[in-house]
Design an enzyme around this catalytic site. Sequence first.
Site, PDB file in Angstrom:
ATOM      1  N   HIS A  74      14.352  -2.987  -7.975  1.00 33.74           N
ATOM      2  CA  HIS A  74      13.103  -3.552  -8.518  1.00 33.74           C
ATOM      3  C   HIS A  74      12.871  -3.066  -9.954  1.00 33.74           C
ATOM      4  O   HIS A  74      12.296  -2.002 -10.162  1.00 33.74           O
ATOM      5  CB  HIS A  74      11.925  -3.119  -7.648  1.00 33.74           C
ATOM      6  N   HIS A 100      10.369  -8.754 -10.140  1.00 31.08           N
ATOM      7  CA  HIS A 100       9.886  -7.804  -9.127  1.00 31.08           C
ATOM      8  C   HIS A 100      11.034  -7.117  -8.399  1.00 31.08           C
ATOM      9  O   HIS A 100      11.071  -5.889  -8.337  1.00 31.08           O
ATOM     10  CB  HIS A 100       8.975  -8.505  -8.107  1.00 31.08           C
ATOM     11  N   GLU A 109      -7.892   5.489  11.872  1.00 29.27           N
ATOM     12  CA  GLU A 109      -6.724   6.141  12.488  1.00 29.27           C
ATOM     13  C   GLU A 109      -5.540   6.197  11.524  1.00 29.27           C
ATOM     14  O   GLU A 109      -4.831   7.200  11.434  1.00 29.27           O
ATOM     15  CB  GLU A 109      -6.317   5.406  13.775  1.00 29.27           C
ATOM     16  N   HIS A 116      -8.356  -0.477  26.184  1.00 30.24           N
ATOM     17  CA  HIS A 116      -8.248   0.937  25.844  1.00 30.24           C
ATOM     18  C   HIS A 116      -7.149   1.662  26.623  1.00 30.24           C
ATOM     19  O   HIS A 116      -6.908   2.838  26.373  1.00 30.24           O
ATOM     20  CB  HIS A 116      -9.584   1.644  26.130  1.00 30.24           C
TER      21      HIS A 116
HETATM   22  C1  LIG Z   1       3.771  -2.497   4.260  1.00 34.46           C
HETATM   23  C2  LIG Z   1       4.697  -3.280   3.398  1.00 34.46           C
HETATM   24  N1  LIG Z   1       4.674  -4.619   3.457  1.00 34.46           N
HETATM   25  C3  LIG Z   1       5.528  -5.346   2.725  1.00 34.46           C
HETATM   26  C4  LIG Z   1       6.423  -4.743   1.903  1.00 34.46           C
HETATM   27  C5  LIG Z   1       7.429  -5.566   1.108  1.00 34.46           C
HETATM   28  N2  LIG Z   1       7.063  -5.546  -0.308  1.00 34.46           N
HETATM   29  C6  LIG Z   1       7.619  -4.682  -1.160  1.00 34.46           C
HETATM   30  S1  LIG Z   1       7.006  -4.798  -2.685  1.00 34.46           S
HETATM   31  C7  LIG Z   1       5.963  -6.044  -2.238  1.00 34.46           C
HETATM   32  C8  LIG Z   1       5.034  -6.654  -3.235  1.00 34.46           C
HETATM   33  C9  LIG Z   1       4.235  -5.619  -3.849  1.00 34.46           C
HETATM   34  O1  LIG Z   1       3.500  -6.138  -4.903  1.00 34.46           O
HETATM   35  P1  LIG Z   1       3.000  -5.149  -6.018  1.00 34.46           P
HETATM   36  O2  LIG Z   1       2.519  -3.922  -5.398  1.00 34.46           O
HETATM   37  O3  LIG Z   1       2.062  -5.918  -6.852  1.00 34.46           O
HETATM   38  O4  LIG Z   1       4.306  -4.776  -6.785  1.00 34.46           O
HETATM   39  P2  LIG Z   1       4.872  -5.444  -8.125  1.00 34.46           P
HETATM   40  O5  LIG Z   1       5.438  -6.768  -7.743  1.00 34.46           O
HETATM   41  O6  LIG Z   1       3.747  -5.577  -9.062  1.00 34.46           O
HETATM   42  O7  LIG Z   1       5.931  -4.486  -8.536  1.00 34.46           O
HETATM   43  C10 LIG Z   1       6.105  -6.338  -0.896  1.00 34.46           C
HETATM   44  C11 LIG Z   1       5.338  -7.372  -0.196  1.00 34.46           C
HETATM   45  C12 LIG Z   1       6.411  -3.332   1.868  1.00 34.46           C
HETATM   46  N3  LIG Z   1       7.260  -2.638   1.117  1.00 34.46           N
HETATM   47  N4  LIG Z   1       5.520  -2.641   2.600  1.00 34.46           N
END
Ligand SMILES: Cc1ncc(C[n+]2csc(CCOP(=O)(O)OP(=O)(O)O)c2C)c(N)n1
Length: 668
Positions: free
Chosen positions: A38, A269, A416, A478
Site C-alpha cells: 500500500h 491505496h 466489550e 445471552h
Molecule cells: C477490520 C478491517 N476491515 C477491512 C479491512 C480491509 N481494508 C484495508 S485498508 C481498507 C481501506 C481503509 O481506508 P483508509 O483507512 O481510508 O486508508 P487509505 O485508503 O486512505 O490508505 C480496508 C477496507 C481491514 N484491514 N480491516
Amino acid sequence: MNSQAAALKPVAAVLERDMANAIRALAMDSVQKANSGHPGMPMGMADVATVLFSRFINIDPSMPDWPDRDRFVLSAGHGSMLQYALHYLLGYEDMPIEELQRFRQLGSRTAGHPEYGHALGIETTTGPLGQGISTAVGMALAERMLAARHGADLVDHFTYAIAGDGCLQEGISHEAIDLAGHLKLSRLIVFWDDNAISIDGPTSLSTSMDQPARFKAAGWHVQSVDGHDMEAVAAAIEAAQQSDRPSLIACRTVIGKGAPNLGGSEKTHGAPLGDAEIAATRENIGWAYAPFEVPDDILFTWREIAERGQAARRAWEQRLAASPRRQAFESAVAGNLPGAVFEALGAFRKEHVEKATKVATRKASEMALGAINAATDLTVGGSADLTHSNLTITKGMDRIAPDDYAGRYIHYGIREHGMAAAMNGIALHGGFVPYGGTFLCFADYARGAMRLSALMGQRIIYVMTHDSIGLGEDGPTHQPVEHLAMLRATPNLNVFRPADIIETAECWELALKSENRPSVLVLSRQNLPMLRQTDSDENRSSQGAYILREPPEHRAVTLIATGSEVEIAVAAAERLETEHGIAAAVVSMPCWELFEEQDADYRKSVLGSAPRIAVEAAARLGWDRWIGDTGTFVGMAGFGASAPAPDLYRHFDITPEAIAAAALKLII
Ligand SMILES: Cc1ncc(C[n+]2csc(CCOP(=O)(O)OP(=O)(O)O)c2C)c(N)n1
Ligand SMILES: [Mg+2]
C-alpha cells in the site's frame, strides 16, 4: 520533562521536505519490488510523520523498550511501509535497507502489516482497522495510571497514533474515542489521515460523518490542518500537547501524494504504482536517487533524531537511578508478580477444600481475586458494565476516573470491543496485568481485539461469566453455545472452564503465570459444589485435564466434562455404578489447550481406552477429537431457551440420567 522538551528547532524546511520524500521513495520502491502493498498512505502521511518524528517524538532506536519512550501506533496498518521506512531512516539495527527490499516476504521483519515482536519498536500489531487507535487508548490510559503511581519523573510520555478513514469508520473507534474523551487521556494524540479515500473510492460513497464534530462530542480537543503544511502540523502538535484532553489532528492529505497521475486516487491505496508512475513521481518530487538509495545528508538528519531520543532516555535513566521508587517501578514494568500472590492462592485452595465451599465459579473467581488483588497491585480490573455480574471488583479497588488515575478498577462502559483493545494497550504499555469482564456470549463483540491479544502473546485475562444455558432466564440471546469452540479454535489462547472453586483458583494462577498468552476464564452464574476430593498442593488444572474420579475396577466408560457439567458427570458416574454396576471414570478438563500440550502417555492415561462420553452445555464442535469415532456427546445441538436453569438442563437432556443412558447404549 519530555513534554516540555518536545519541540526541537525545526531543521531547514527544504531538508524536512526531502526527509519526507525519502519515506515516499522507500514506500513506493518497496511496494513495487514486492509487487504488493500500500504506497498511497505512506506517501500521503509522509509529511505529518516527518514533522512528528523530526521535531517531537522521543524514542531511542538503540534502546527501543525504554519505559518512558513515546508510543507510536500506526493504526492504519496497511500503511506499514511508513513504519518500516521510518525505522530504517531512524537506524533501528534490525531494519537495514535489505529488510525493506524483502518487504512482505517470508521470514522478513517487514510483514504485510506491522506485527508486534517482528521488529524492534513496533508497539502493537495493526491491520484490522480500528484496533490501533483503540489499543493506543489503552496505552495512554496505562501511561496516566503508571504516572499516578510512580510520578512524572519516571512516567511522562505521549501516545501518538495515525488513523485512517477506515479506523474511524470502524465501530470500535467509537467505543475507544468515547472512553478516551471521558477519561481525559490528555497524552493521546491521534492524527487522522483525512484523505477522503478508501478502497472503493471516495469516502462519500459511504459516509457523511462530521468526524471533528464526533470527536468534539466525545470530549476531545480537535484541530484540522493541511497535512502537507509542515508548520501547520507542527503548530497543531504543540497545541495538542498542551491540551488537557485527548487530541485529534485532522490532517487533510492527498493519498499517494507526489505521484503526478495517480495521487489522490484510490488506485494508490493498495497496489504498486508501476514503473512509469514511479519514474514520473521521482521527477515530480525531485528525487534523483536510485531505488532504496537515500543520500547521506538526508539519512544523517534522520539519524540525528535518534540522538535526541537517546539523550532523553539517558536523562530518564538518571532520574530512575536517583528515584526511591526505582525498584517498585522496575518490578512493575517487568510484570513480576510477587510470590505472595501464589502463596495466597495456595492457602485459598487449602481453606476451601476443607470447607467444601459451594459457590458459582464467578463467585469463586471473585473470592480468588480478593486474595490476588490483596497480594499485588499489578492487577488492574474492569468490566464492560457488568461489574456486579462478572464479580470483577474486590475490596479496596478504587475506580479510575477523569483526572484521577491512582485507582485500579476501570469502568469500561458497555464497550466489550473497546475494553479488549484497551487491555491490549495496557498490557503492551507495561506496568500492569489487566483483566476485564463481560458475559461469555459477548466474546463475539470483543473478538477482534481478543484475537490480537493472542496473536501478540499478551498476558490479558478475560473474565467471562454466564457461560451456558446455566444462566437461565435471560434466554438464548445471552446463552453462549458456539463461543467455546470459537475461543478454543483461536491459537495461543488458553480457555479455562473450571468446575468448582478449587479449579477456579488454579485457573487464575495459571492465567497469571501465562506471561505470553491471554486467557479466558469461563465461569458459571449458578452455584457449583466443590468436587475436588483431596487437598493436593499440586495445581491439577495445570495439565489441562485430570482424572477426578477413578472407579475401583477397570473403567467401562470415561465421562469427560468441563465446568458446570462436571458435577452432572459425577452424578452420572455414581448412578452407573450403583444402579448398573458399571465402572465410570470422570475426567475434568478445564483447559483443552494445556491438555494438548501434555505428553502422549499422560493424555492416554487420562482418556483411557474405554468408550468416552463428553458432556458440555455447548456446541459439539471440537469434542470429537477427545471422544473419538466411537464416543458420544451430551450437550447442545442448537440455541438455548429462556427458563430457569434446572428446567433447561432437563429440557436439553444434559442430566445424569441422559448421560447414564448414553453410557449404557455405548457399552451394551
Ligand atoms: C477490520 C478491517 N476491515 C477491512 C479491512 C480491509 N481494508 C484495508 S485498508 C481498507 C481501506 C481503509 O481506508 P483508509 O483507512 O481510508 O486508508 P487509505 O485508503 O486512505 O490508505 C480496508 C477496507 C481491514 N484491514 N480491516
Ligand atoms: Mg483514506
